[in-house]
Design a protein around this motif. Structure first.
Motif, mmCIF file in Angstrom:
data_model
loop_
_atom_site.group_PDB
_atom_site.id
_atom_site.type_symbol
_atom_site.label_atom_id
_atom_site.label_comp_id
_atom_site.label_asym_id
_atom_site.label_seq_id
_atom_site.Cartn_x
_atom_site.Cartn_y
_atom_site.Cartn_z
ATOM 1 N N VAL A 120 0.931 -1.231 0.176
ATOM 2 C CA VAL A 120 -0.082 -0.022 0.074
ATOM 3 C C VAL A 120 0.777 1.323 -0.038
ATOM 4 C CG1 VAL A 120 -1.820 1.437 1.276
ATOM 5 C CG2 VAL A 120 -1.798 -1.293 1.273
ATOM 6 N N VAL A 121 0.899 2.327 -0.895
ATOM 7 C CA VAL A 121 1.417 3.375 -0.833
ATOM 8 C C VAL A 121 0.720 4.535 -0.542
ATOM 9 C CG1 VAL A 121 2.834 4.759 -2.343
ATOM 10 C CG2 VAL A 121 3.091 2.142 -2.737
ATOM 11 N N SER A 153 -0.470 11.056 3.870
ATOM 12 C CA SER A 153 -1.423 10.095 4.711
ATOM 13 C C SER A 153 -2.650 9.802 3.720
ATOM 14 C CB SER A 153 -2.078 10.809 5.971
ATOM 15 O OG SER A 153 -0.914 11.132 6.820
ATOM 16 N N THR A 154 -2.613 9.820 2.375
ATOM 17 C CA THR A 154 -3.627 9.466 1.564
ATOM 18 C C THR A 154 -3.145 8.511 0.765
ATOM 19 O OG1 THR A 154 -4.370 11.792 1.511
ATOM 20 C CG2 THR A 154 -5.251 10.303 -0.090
ATOM 21 N N THR A 155 -4.207 7.292 0.534
ATOM 22 C CA THR A 155 -3.712 6.114 -0.305
ATOM 23 C C THR A 155 -3.866 6.419 -1.712
ATOM 24 O OG1 THR A 155 -4.860 4.629 1.474
ATOM 25 C CG2 THR A 155 -4.489 3.815 -0.752
ATOM 26 N N ILE A 156 -2.770 6.236 -2.305
ATOM 27 C CA ILE A 156 -2.478 6.346 -3.663
ATOM 28 C C ILE A 156 -2.934 4.780 -4.673
ATOM 29 C CG2 ILE A 156 -0.937 6.817 -5.538
ATOM 30 C CD1 ILE A 156 0.761 8.139 -3.334
ATOM 31 N N THR A 157 -3.570 4.987 -5.586
ATOM 32 C CA THR A 157 -4.188 4.045 -6.266
ATOM 33 C C THR A 157 -3.349 3.457 -7.251
ATOM 34 O OG1 THR A 157 -6.388 4.707 -6.102
ATOM 35 C CG2 THR A 157 -6.000 3.118 -7.924
ATOM 36 N N LYS A 158 -2.921 2.343 -7.440
ATOM 37 C CA LYS A 158 -1.839 1.913 -8.433
ATOM 38 C C LYS A 158 -2.630 2.180 -9.772
ATOM 39 C CE LYS A 158 -0.250 -2.670 -10.554
ATOM 40 N NZ LYS A 158 -0.161 -4.093 -10.611
ATOM 41 N N GLY A 159 -1.664 2.585 -10.669
ATOM 42 C CA GLY A 159 -1.966 2.950 -11.931
ATOM 43 C C GLY A 159 -2.607 4.359 -12.200
ATOM 44 N N ASP A 160 -2.544 5.142 -10.910
ATOM 45 C CA ASP A 160 -3.074 6.636 -10.962
ATOM 46 C C ASP A 160 -2.528 7.494 -11.892
ATOM 47 O OD1 ASP A 160 -4.482 8.809 -10.533
ATOM 48 O OD2 ASP A 160 -3.828 9.102 -8.454
ATOM 49 N N THR A 184 -3.369 16.548 -2.985
ATOM 50 C CA THR A 184 -4.030 16.041 -1.609
ATOM 51 C C THR A 184 -3.130 14.871 -1.191
ATOM 52 O OG1 THR A 184 -6.084 16.584 -2.440
ATOM 53 C CG2 THR A 184 -6.002 14.837 -0.751
ATOM 54 N N ASP A 185 -2.813 13.905 -2.488
ATOM 55 C CA ASP A 185 -1.666 12.884 -2.139
ATOM 56 C C ASP A 185 -0.340 12.930 -2.556
ATOM 57 O OD1 ASP A 185 -1.711 12.491 -4.809
ATOM 58 O OD2 ASP A 185 -2.641 10.749 -4.616
ATOM 59 N N HIS A 186 0.008 14.489 -2.786
ATOM 60 C CA HIS A 186 1.311 14.804 -2.840
ATOM 61 C C HIS A 186 2.082 14.295 -4.391
ATOM 62 C CE1 HIS A 186 2.501 16.253 1.383
ATOM 63 N NE2 HIS A 186 1.837 17.009 0.759
ATOM 64 N N THR A 187 1.104 13.534 -5.006
ATOM 65 C CA THR A 187 1.872 13.306 -6.284
ATOM 66 C C THR A 187 1.868 14.299 -7.355
ATOM 67 O OG1 THR A 187 -0.694 12.716 -7.048
ATOM 68 C CG2 THR A 187 0.862 11.021 -6.190
ATOM 69 N N GLY A 222 2.935 1.464 -10.058
ATOM 70 C CA GLY A 222 3.218 2.606 -10.701
ATOM 71 C C GLY A 222 2.090 3.887 -10.577
ATOM 72 N N PHE A 223 2.638 4.966 -10.339
ATOM 73 C CA PHE A 223 1.560 5.986 -10.536
ATOM 74 C C PHE A 223 2.469 7.228 -11.031
ATOM 75 C CE2 PHE A 223 3.489 5.814 -6.304
ATOM 76 C CZ PHE A 223 4.022 6.924 -6.018
ATOM 77 N N THR A 224 1.522 8.126 -11.682
ATOM 78 C CA THR A 224 2.165 9.481 -12.184
ATOM 79 C C THR A 224 2.417 10.462 -11.241
ATOM 80 O OG1 THR A 224 1.062 8.982 -14.188
ATOM 81 C CG2 THR A 224 1.918 11.348 -14.077
ATOM 82 N N ILE A 225 3.617 11.114 -11.204
ATOM 83 C CA ILE A 225 4.099 12.185 -10.473
ATOM 84 C C ILE A 225 4.089 13.394 -11.290
ATOM 85 C CG2 ILE A 225 4.918 11.071 -8.343
ATOM 86 C CD1 ILE A 225 7.730 11.592 -9.274
#
Length: 195
Positions: free
Chosen positions: A28-29, A33-40, A46-49, A137-140
């Motif tokens: 879990v990433v 303090s907000t969960t990031i969804t895989k593939g986002d 809000t989730d610092h991405t 993986g997720f986009t930043i």
């Protein structure tokens, strides 16, 4: 339930129950303090991405810390992070531990230092022994912002009275530190009505 057929005259079929508990790691990433969804693929403040705007080609950077959790009941091993591209605007500055026990956490630090103005983005990839979510993986993203002008100067030290309306009374100049911009920007000051 398992049934074993038999040709034994004393024991016909033999039936017994079995059970077991599967062991699996689960990654879990979180960011901020907000969960990031895989593939986002939608960076968010809000989730610092989304790292927000940062002055391009400057000494200012934005740092985000992501938390990696193992919510499974088996060690999460082989943890390492990388990116999907060669964009040097994002750097992994804090590496996570390579193995997390169940309920364990580690952090991953990423620094954004834009080399140019405009939107900059890539995919952050976290590999591990989680069979369902590796890579995670997720986009930043972040935005290289325009630097504020510096070295402001006015050519006229004093202004004469009773200038005609819209007549230049001096030149204001600034230095722009952004690459590709003119090194000096000039602005004309003009008198208005009632001068």
């Amino acid at each position: 339930t398992v049934t074993v057929a038999s040709n034994d005259p004393d024991e016909a079929s033999f039936t017994f129950a079995i059970q077991g508990n599967g062991l699996a790691a689960n990654i879990v990433v979180e960011g901020n303090s907000t969960t990031i969804t895989k593939g986002d693929t939608t960076p968010s403040l809000t989730d610092h991405t989304d790292f927000g705007p940062v002055t391009a080609v400057g000494a200012v950077t934005a740092v985000r810390t992501f938390t990696i959790r193992n919510t499974g009941n088996r060690d999460l091993a082989g943890i390492f992070a990388t990116t999907d591209g060669s964009l040097s605007d994002f750097t992994i500055t804090t590496t996570p531990v390579s193995t997390l026990a169940p309920a364990g956490t580690t952090t991953l630090g990423v620094t954004f230092n834009p080399s140019a103005r405009g939107l900059r983005s890539l995919t952050l990839l976290i590999y591990s022994s989680d069979r369902n979510d590796s890579p995670f993986g997720f986009t930043i993203a972040g935005t290289g912002a325009n630097s504020a002008p510096t070295d402001i100067a006015l050519t006229a030290a004093s202004l004469a009275e009773n200038n005609a309306a819209l007549a230049p009374v001096g030149t204001l100049s600034t230095t722009d530190a952004d690459p590709g911009d003119a090194s000096i920007a000039s602005y004309s000051l003009v008198s208005g009505s009632g001068d």
